[in-house]
Design an enzyme around this catalytic site. Structure first.
Site, mmCIF file in Angstrom:
data_model
loop_
_atom_site.group_PDB
_atom_site.id
_atom_site.type_symbol
_atom_site.label_atom_id
_atom_site.label_comp_id
_atom_site.label_asym_id
_atom_site.label_seq_id
_atom_site.Cartn_x
_atom_site.Cartn_y
_atom_site.Cartn_z
ATOM 1 N N CYS A 120 21.930 -22.718 40.988
ATOM 2 C CA CYS A 120 22.508 -22.364 39.481
ATOM 3 C C CYS A 120 23.927 -23.129 38.280
ATOM 4 C CB CYS A 120 22.773 -20.887 39.790
ATOM 5 S SG CYS A 120 21.943 -19.947 40.359
ATOM 6 N N GLU A 161 22.159 -16.113 37.606
ATOM 7 C CA GLU A 161 22.406 -17.358 36.549
ATOM 8 C C GLU A 161 21.025 -17.547 35.781
ATOM 9 O OE1 GLU A 161 23.381 -16.967 39.646
ATOM 10 O OE2 GLU A 161 25.128 -18.301 40.166
ATOM 11 N N CYS A 163 25.171 -21.249 42.813
ATOM 12 C CA CYS A 163 24.594 -22.050 43.696
ATOM 13 C C CYS A 163 25.002 -23.277 43.719
ATOM 14 C CB CYS A 163 23.774 -21.496 44.648
ATOM 15 S SG CYS A 163 22.206 -21.497 43.582
ATOM 16 N N HIS A 179 17.609 -16.760 40.751
ATOM 17 C CA HIS A 179 18.893 -15.921 41.102
ATOM 18 C C HIS A 179 19.795 -15.913 39.551
ATOM 19 C CE1 HIS A 179 19.948 -19.027 44.482
ATOM 20 N NE2 HIS A 179 19.332 -18.375 44.499
HETATM 21 O O1 LIG Z 1 23.975 -19.022 42.517
HETATM 22 C C1 LIG Z 1 22.599 -17.462 43.436
HETATM 23 C C2 LIG Z 1 23.111 -17.425 45.017
HETATM 24 C C3 LIG Z 1 22.447 -16.354 45.094
HETATM 25 N N1 LIG Z 1 21.469 -15.695 43.869
HETATM 26 C C4 LIG Z 1 21.390 -15.137 45.110
HETATM 27 C C5 LIG Z 1 19.978 -15.385 45.824
HETATM 28 C C6 LIG Z 1 19.638 -13.613 47.039
HETATM 29 O O2 LIG Z 1 18.841 -12.932 46.311
HETATM 30 C C7 LIG Z 1 20.961 -13.298 46.578
HETATM 31 C C8 LIG Z 1 21.781 -14.099 48.597
HETATM 32 O O3 LIG Z 1 20.971 -13.666 49.460
HETATM 33 P P1 LIG Z 1 22.158 -13.581 50.675
HETATM 34 O O4 LIG Z 1 21.437 -12.283 51.510
HETATM 35 O O5 LIG Z 1 23.274 -13.245 50.340
HETATM 36 O O6 LIG Z 1 21.849 -14.777 51.291
HETATM 37 O O7 LIG Z 1 22.503 -13.918 46.085
HETATM 38 C C9 LIG Z 1 21.622 -15.980 43.191
HETATM 39 O O8 LIG Z 1 21.375 -14.395 42.645
HETATM 40 N N2 LIG Z 1 23.114 -16.880 42.895
HETATM 41 ZN ZN LIG Z 2 21.727 -20.298 41.994
#
Ligand SMILES: O=c1ccn([C@H]2C[C@H](O)[C@@H](COP(=O)(O)O)O2)c(=O)[nH]1
Ligand SMILES: [Zn+2]
Length: 161
Positions: free
Chosen positions: A108, A81, A105, A79
């Site tokens: 993160c 972050e 998320c 991710h």
């Molecule tokens: O905290 C976060 C949450 C998600 N991500 C990234 C991981 C994935 O590459 C996308 C999410 O994909 P979706 O198709 O929208 O489910 O975002 C992140 O970098 N940081």
């Molecule tokens: Zn994340």
């Protein structure tokens, strides 16, 4: 005598624009997430975007959202972050802020809390009803990490590169 320019961008606009610019490096076809970590005195400390770990080819690993877990991006992607935190080479992030285009998320959130970052300025809260985001907010609240939605001015920044 002419005075200073009046239409310069604010710190918030500057750092969110940098975060979003970093996100443009992402190969994720659905969500391009960018982060920018900033010190208490408004110096950029690190940046990151969502992508596969070093050595894991963007062309070989899957970008799918659905299917068997091992055939989706979710189990492989780092991710934005976490990449920004890991990209930092200076030592301590205590008291820093993170600008991020998507609400962090739960994983993160753990990394943000443990790194010492104390404030999150986020762009979109696209998945507020998911366990990942509900758990994230719970942990951030418990740890005293404050978060606020980026208040967009609606200003368009166009760059010819
Ligand atoms: O905290 C976060 C949450 C998600 N991500 C990234 C991981 C994935 O590459 C996308 C999410 O994909 P979706 O198709 O929208 O489910 O975002 C992140 O970098 N940081
Ligand atoms: Zn994340």
């Amino acid at each position: 005598m002419s005075g200073k320019r009046k239409d310069y961008i604010t710190w918030d606009e500057y750092f969110m624009a940098v975060a979003r610019l970093a996100g443009l490096r992402s190969k994720d076809p659905n969500s391009q997430v960018g982060s920018c970590i900033v010190s208490t005195d408004n110096k950029i400390l690190s940046m990151g975007y969502n992508g596969f770990p070093l050595g894991c080819s963007d062309d070989e690993y899957p970008w799918d959202r659905e299917g068997e877990p091992l055939d989706t991006k979710y189990v492989y992607v780092t991710h934005s972050e976490l990449n920004a935190i890991l990209n930092y080479r200076g030592g301590n992030l205590e008291g820093a802020k993170i600008y991020v285009s998507l609400f962090p998320c739960n994983e993160c959130a753990k990394a943000i809390i443990q790194s010492g970052i104390k404030e999150i300025i986020y762009g979109e809260d696209k998945y507020p009803d998911t366990p990942a985001v509900i758990a994230s907010k719970r942990m951030l609240d418990s740890a005293g990490v404050v978060y606020r939605k980026y208040d967009s001015s609606g200003r368009k920044i166009e760059l010819e590169i």
